[in-house]
Design an enzyme around this catalytic site. Structure first.
Site, PDB file in Angstrom:
ATOM      1  N   GLY A   1       4.716  -4.818   2.017  1.00 36.95           N
ATOM      2  CA  GLY A   1       3.735  -4.381   1.659  1.00 36.95           C
ATOM      3  C   GLY A   1       2.507  -3.373   2.880  1.00 36.95           C
ATOM      4  O   GLY A   1       3.234  -3.850   3.624  1.00 36.95           O
TER       5      GLY A   1
ATOM      6  N   CYS B   1       6.305   9.640   1.876  1.00 34.57           N
ATOM      7  CA  CYS B   1       6.401  10.409   1.510  1.00 34.57           C
ATOM      8  C   CYS B   1       8.004  11.086   1.741  1.00 34.57           C
ATOM      9  O   CYS B   1       9.267  11.957   0.718  1.00 34.57           O
ATOM     10  CB  CYS B   1       5.856  11.034  -0.100  1.00 34.57           C
ATOM     11  SG  CYS B   1       4.177   9.251   0.102  1.00 34.57           S
TER      12      CYS B   1
ATOM     13  N   TYR C   1       8.664  -0.376  -4.246  1.00 30.62           N
ATOM     14  CA  TYR C   1       9.909   0.626  -4.487  1.00 30.62           C
ATOM     15  C   TYR C   1      10.128   1.542  -2.947  1.00 30.62           C
ATOM     16  O   TYR C   1      11.372   1.773  -2.916  1.00 30.62           O
ATOM     17  CB  TYR C   1       8.557   2.254  -4.706  1.00 30.62           C
ATOM     18  CG  TYR C   1       7.714   2.219  -3.964  1.00 30.62           C
ATOM     19  CD1 TYR C   1       7.190   3.171  -3.144  1.00 30.62           C
ATOM     20  CD2 TYR C   1       5.969   1.883  -4.432  1.00 30.62           C
ATOM     21  CE1 TYR C   1       6.548   3.527  -2.511  1.00 30.62           C
ATOM     22  CE2 TYR C   1       5.333   1.814  -3.616  1.00 30.62           C
ATOM     23  CZ  TYR C   1       5.367   2.817  -2.896  1.00 30.62           C
ATOM     24  OH  TYR C   1       4.253   2.909  -1.770  1.00 30.62           O
ATOM     25  N   ILE C   2       9.721   0.632  -1.676  1.00 28.54           N
ATOM     26  CA  ILE C   2      10.032   1.134  -0.469  1.00 28.54           C
ATOM     27  C   ILE C   2      10.975   0.202  -0.186  1.00 28.54           C
ATOM     28  O   ILE C   2      12.463   1.299   0.045  1.00 28.54           O
ATOM     29  CB  ILE C   2       9.053   0.662   0.323  1.00 28.54           C
ATOM     30  CG1 ILE C   2       7.304   1.594   0.624  1.00 28.54           C
ATOM     31  CG2 ILE C   2       9.208   0.990   2.179  1.00 28.54           C
ATOM     32  CD1 ILE C   2       6.704   1.367   1.285  1.00 28.54           C
TER      33      ILE C   2
ATOM     34  N   ALA D   1       7.062   7.595  -9.439  1.00 28.09           N
ATOM     35  CA  ALA D   1       8.334   7.704  -9.278  1.00 28.09           C
ATOM     36  C   ALA D   1       8.841   7.262  -8.313  1.00 28.09           C
ATOM     37  O   ALA D   1       7.783   6.696  -7.203  1.00 28.09           O
ATOM     38  CB  ALA D   1       8.501   8.933  -9.026  1.00 28.09           C
TER      39      ALA D   1
ATOM     40  N   THR E   1      -0.184   9.125  -3.172  1.00 26.09           N
ATOM     41  CA  THR E   1      -0.859  10.061  -2.274  1.00 26.09           C
ATOM     42  C   THR E   1      -1.346  11.124  -3.145  1.00 26.09           C
ATOM     43  O   THR E   1      -3.298  11.792  -3.863  1.00 26.09           O
ATOM     44  CB  THR E   1       0.641  10.972  -1.942  1.00 26.09           C
ATOM     45  OG1 THR E   1       0.977  10.460  -0.493  1.00 26.09           O
ATOM     46  CG2 THR E   1      -0.136  12.897  -1.338  1.00 26.09           C
TER      47      THR E   1
ATOM     48  N   VAL F   1      13.736  -0.375  -2.726  1.00 25.86           N
ATOM     49  CA  VAL F   1      14.577  -0.238  -3.651  1.00 25.86           C
ATOM     50  C   VAL F   1      15.015   1.271  -2.812  1.00 25.86           C
ATOM     51  O   VAL F   1      16.494   1.762  -2.665  1.00 25.86           O
ATOM     52  CB  VAL F   1      14.412  -0.206  -4.905  1.00 25.86           C
ATOM     53  CG1 VAL F   1      14.804   1.211  -5.720  1.00 25.86           C
ATOM     54  CG2 VAL F   1      13.640  -1.422  -5.504  1.00 25.86           C
ATOM     55  N   GLU F   2      13.891   1.463  -1.792  1.00 26.29           N
ATOM     56  CA  GLU F   2      14.610   3.476  -1.786  1.00 26.29           C
ATOM     57  C   GLU F   2      15.928   3.079  -0.905  1.00 26.29           C
ATOM     58  O   GLU F   2      16.554   3.754  -0.781  1.00 26.29           O
ATOM     59  CB  GLU F   2      13.105   3.950  -1.908  1.00 26.29           C
ATOM     60  CG  GLU F   2      12.936   4.689  -2.749  1.00 26.29           C
ATOM     61  CD  GLU F   2      11.113   4.892  -2.851  1.00 26.29           C
ATOM     62  OE1 GLU F   2      10.678   5.159  -4.259  1.00 26.29           O
ATOM     63  OE2 GLU F   2      10.305   5.016  -1.861  1.00 26.29           O
TER      64      GLU F   2
ATOM     65  N   LYS G   1      10.486  10.482   3.611  1.00 19.55           N
ATOM     66  CA  LYS G   1      11.572   9.096   2.881  1.00 19.55           C
ATOM     67  C   LYS G   1      12.502  10.612   2.334  1.00 19.55           C
ATOM     68  O   LYS G   1      13.662   9.907   1.896  1.00 19.55           O
ATOM     69  CB  LYS G   1      10.659   8.497   2.286  1.00 19.55           C
ATOM     70  CG  LYS G   1      11.193   8.203   1.074  1.00 19.55           C
ATOM     71  CD  LYS G   1      10.301   6.862   0.127  1.00 19.55           C
ATOM     72  CE  LYS G   1      10.014   8.027  -0.687  1.00 19.55           C
ATOM     73  NZ  LYS G   1       8.632   7.649  -1.919  1.00 19.55           N
ATOM     74  N   LYS G   2      11.632  11.830   1.101  1.00 19.55           N
ATOM     75  CA  LYS G   2      12.093  12.620  -0.083  1.00 19.55           C
ATOM     76  C   LYS G   2      13.236  13.499   1.371  1.00 19.55           C
ATOM     77  O   LYS G   2      14.304  13.117   0.583  1.00 19.55           O
ATOM     78  CB  LYS G   2      11.292  12.997  -0.414  1.00 19.55           C
ATOM     79  CG  LYS G   2      11.871  14.260  -1.575  1.00 19.55           C
ATOM     80  CD  LYS G   2      11.847  13.009  -3.112  1.00 19.55           C
ATOM     81  CE  LYS G   2      12.872  13.631  -4.546  1.00 19.55           C
ATOM     82  NZ  LYS G   2      11.833  14.657  -4.752  1.00 19.55           N
TER      83      LYS G   2
ATOM     84  N   CYS H   1       1.722   9.462   3.597  1.00 18.56           N
ATOM     85  CA  CYS H   1       2.581  10.907   3.047  1.00 18.56           C
ATOM     86  C   CYS H   1       3.753  12.049   3.936  1.00 18.56           C
ATOM     87  O   CYS H   1       4.335  11.612   4.094  1.00 18.56           O
ATOM     88  CB  CYS H   1       1.637  10.972   2.206  1.00 18.56           C
ATOM     89  SG  CYS H   1       2.582  12.259   0.746  1.00 18.56           S
TER      90      CYS H   1
ATOM     91  N   GLU I   1      16.237  16.970 -23.228  1.00 16.43           N
ATOM     92  CA  GLU I   1      15.622  17.178 -24.994  1.00 16.43           C
ATOM     93  C   GLU I   1      16.079  15.680 -25.591  1.00 16.43           C
ATOM     94  O   GLU I   1      15.927  15.272 -27.011  1.00 16.43           O
ATOM     95  CB  GLU I   1      16.842  17.902 -25.487  1.00 16.43           C
ATOM     96  CG  GLU I   1      18.524  17.446 -25.313  1.00 16.43           C
ATOM     97  CD  GLU I   1      19.371  18.469 -25.459  1.00 16.43           C
ATOM     98  OE1 GLU I   1      18.940  19.094 -27.179  1.00 16.43           O
ATOM     99  OE2 GLU I   1      20.435  18.594 -25.434  1.00 16.43           O
TER     100      GLU I   1
ATOM    101  N   ASP J   1      -5.985   4.513   0.262  1.00 19.37           N
ATOM    102  CA  ASP J   1      -5.149   3.813   0.221  1.00 19.37           C
ATOM    103  C   ASP J   1      -6.209   2.358   0.351  1.00 19.37           C
ATOM    104  O   ASP J   1      -5.807   1.305   0.828  1.00 19.37           O
ATOM    105  CB  ASP J   1      -3.831   3.392   0.723  1.00 19.37           C
ATOM    106  CG  ASP J   1      -2.776   4.124   0.131  1.00 19.37           C
ATOM    107  OD1 ASP J   1      -3.228   4.233  -0.388  1.00 19.37           O
ATOM    108  OD2 ASP J   1      -1.897   4.132   0.760  1.00 19.37           O
TER     109      ASP J   1
ATOM    110  N   GLY K   1      11.068  -6.528  -3.023  1.00 23.54           N
ATOM    111  CA  GLY K   1      11.284  -5.980  -4.134  1.00 23.54           C
ATOM    112  C   GLY K   1      10.834  -5.108  -4.922  1.00 23.54           C
ATOM    113  O   GLY K   1      10.675  -4.255  -5.695  1.00 23.54           O
TER     114      GLY K   1
ATOM    115  N   HIS L   1      19.157  22.623 -25.008  1.00 26.98           N
ATOM    116  CA  HIS L   1      20.167  22.329 -24.841  1.00 26.98           C
ATOM    117  C   HIS L   1      21.267  22.825 -24.115  1.00 26.98           C
ATOM    118  O   HIS L   1      21.061  24.151 -23.913  1.00 26.98           O
ATOM    119  CB  HIS L   1      20.348  21.963 -26.199  1.00 26.98           C
ATOM    120  CG  HIS L   1      21.963  21.929 -26.724  1.00 26.98           C
ATOM    121  ND1 HIS L   1      22.467  19.683 -26.713  1.00 26.98           N
ATOM    122  CD2 HIS L   1      23.171  21.686 -26.993  1.00 26.98           C
ATOM    123  CE1 HIS L   1      24.157  19.923 -26.932  1.00 26.98           C
ATOM    124  NE2 HIS L   1      24.355  20.778 -27.029  1.00 26.98           N
TER     125      HIS L   1
END
Length: 485
Positions: free
Chosen positions: A287, A68, A203-204, A366, A336, A206-207, A71-72, A63, A467, A328, A201, A462
């Site tokens: 994977g 994580c 999350y890794i 996410a 994480t 796509v990110e 990557k972020k 991580c 909302e 893991d 396909g 608002h």
């Protein structure tokens, strides 16, 4: 001084109450919380390096060092491209020649993970945890063997052994596989690719597609299913797919790679449909596998499944009573915060006098594509499979206020799934800006058993996208659940 423990009616001495193999998120949390309960704790970890292998790793684990966090940082960096484009309709007059310095971002990213690596070491030291650098393996039910950098081997005894060695990215077995990289290398590339091919396909995949496209590369994404992100809500998968295409990523559903070869122009990529293209980099995001091969588990009889994951019970205990595992390496829910939870529960169970099972219900997560996807609870498909009463679906799809000015053709999609019998919200998802920040609050509400009526009675903030979650009062559809025989 060795610790004296009672075992089978006899007094036996151990060097430590707990020896942890692996100083990633789960291992560090378990070490610190166990020490907080008064246990004498040691932890071993491989030497630091941004790219993992069988001989290098680092305190902080995947991580912090190659997951994580870095990557972020790259996601933040890549998102500015879209922000610059959107700024023009908000009155900002930008020079057309906006330059991006990949090496500067890479340097700052590496500086940050080195800083965090140091923080994690200090956290352990401040918790009175003994840190040992080297490769650890199980030598017996109460014995750990650590091979140090100079090749020397040290042995330690412990009343309890905790394995928290995590997992590593895997390559697909095709001709030329050695030409591809994994997410480890992708976070530390010396040069930014102009042409990227990604296989996977999840999350890794796509990110990284979003990251590289945001930095100006052409990106081709190949995956076996009709939609990426298998396991997520189908409606949200479709929303992500549309956004990926809208951002200029070339999608190749129901397709895979069969061969890679080196040419003067770059890496030649051949697909199972017979198509060919040239890339500067090919990423396998297909994977991860648990890090158990070199732990010597067979010699002490610790059971693993066919993937190499360590089998544990509800309290993270293996079939060998003195050996435990979290994170893991157990292949339960590979996130994480889940490893942190498992580490805390382990400490409470073993040293806190409070047997505690990890709670895997309503865990939010996410996908940091651009814009991000975040979910908590059940997908529509899972709700139908598990429900005993009709399922109520509430959805909202709208153009965020920012996009009405910028002109970006990208909608935010939200969804609530409700059990008709109890009115409880059993699933929530969002694809759009700030989705993870919003979903964390929704997760708290769901953990408390919030009902749709309570959502509806909550006053919204608002103007905000958030909302919408408390104004979705019109039923989108009702799904009839057939009685289960």
């Amino acid at each position: 001084m060795a610790r004296k423990m009672l075992r089978d009616g006899e007094q036996k001495e151990y060097d430590f109450d707990l020896f942890v193999i692996g100083a990633g998120s789960g291992g560090v949390r378990a070490s610190r919380t166990s020490a907080g309960f008064g246990a004498k704790v040691a932890i071993c970890e491989l030497p630091f390096h941004p790219i993992s292998s069988e001989v290098v790793g680092g305190v902080g684990g995947t991580c912090v060092i190659r997951g994580c966090v870095p990557k972020k940082i790259l996601v933040y960096g890549s998102a500015f491209r879209g922000e610059f484009e959107d700024a023009r309709n908000f009155g900002w007059e930008l020079d057309e020649d906006i330059k991006f310095n990949w090496k500067k971002l890479l340097h700052n990213k590496t500086q940050e993970i080195q800083r965090l690596n140091g923080i994690y070491k200090r956290l352990l030291t401040n918790s009175s945890v003994t840190m040992i650098e080297g490769e650890g393996k199980v030598a017996g039910p109460h014995e750990v063997e650590v091979t140090q950098l100079d090749g020397s081997v040290q042995k330690y005894t412990a009343k309890n052994i905790l394995i928290a060695t995590g997992s590593r990215a895997q390559r697909v077995k095709i001709p030329g596989e050695e030409l591809a990289i994994t997410s480890d290398e992708a976070l530390s590339l010396e040069d930014l690719p102009k042409r990227a091919v990604i296989l996977g396909g999840g999350y890794i995949a796509v990110e990284f597609a979003s990251i590289w496209r945001g930095m100006g590369a052409t990106v081709d994404l190949f995956y076996r299913k009709e939609l990426p992100l298998r396991g997520f809500d189908d409606e949200m998968r479709a929303a992500v797919t549309k956004n990926l295409e809208g951002r200029g990523i070339k999608l190749h559903p129901q397709s895979t790679l069969t061969e890679l070869s080196k040419t003067d122009e770059g890496i030649r990529v051949v697909t199972d449909h017979g198509d060919e293209l040239i890339a500067d980099v090919v990423l396998f995001a297909t994977g991860r596998a648990p890090n158990t091969k070199r732990l010597n588990l067979e010699a002490v009889g610790v059971e693993t499944d066919r993937t190499g994951a360590i089998k544990v019970d509800e309290y993270s205990r293996t079939n060998v009573p003195s050996i435990w595992a979290v994170g893991d390496v157990t292949n339960r829910m590979n996130l994480t915060p889940v490893a942190l939870m498992e580490g805390t529960c382990f400490s409470k169970t073993v040293f806190g006098g409070e047997p505690t099972k990890p709670d895997y219900k309503d865990i939010p997560c996410a996908v940091f594509c651009i814009p991000p996807l975040s979910v908590v609870g059940l997908s529509e498909q899972q709700a139908l499979e598990q429900a005993t009463s009709d399922v109520l679906i509430f959805t909202s799809s709208f153009t965020p206020m920012k996009n009405t000015i910028s002109g970006r053709q990208e909608k935010t999609v939200m969804k609530l799934i409700v059990d008709s019998a109890t009115d409880r919200v059993i699933g929530a998802s969002m694809c759009g800006p700030d989705a993870p920040e919003i979903m964390q609050g929704i997760a708290v509400a769901m953990k408390c058993g919030a009902t749709k009526k309570q959502f509806d009675s909550t006053v919204g903030i608002h103007p905000s996208a958030a909302e919408e979650f408390v104004t979705m009062r019109t039923l989108t559809r009702r799904l009839t659940v057939e009685p289960k025989i």
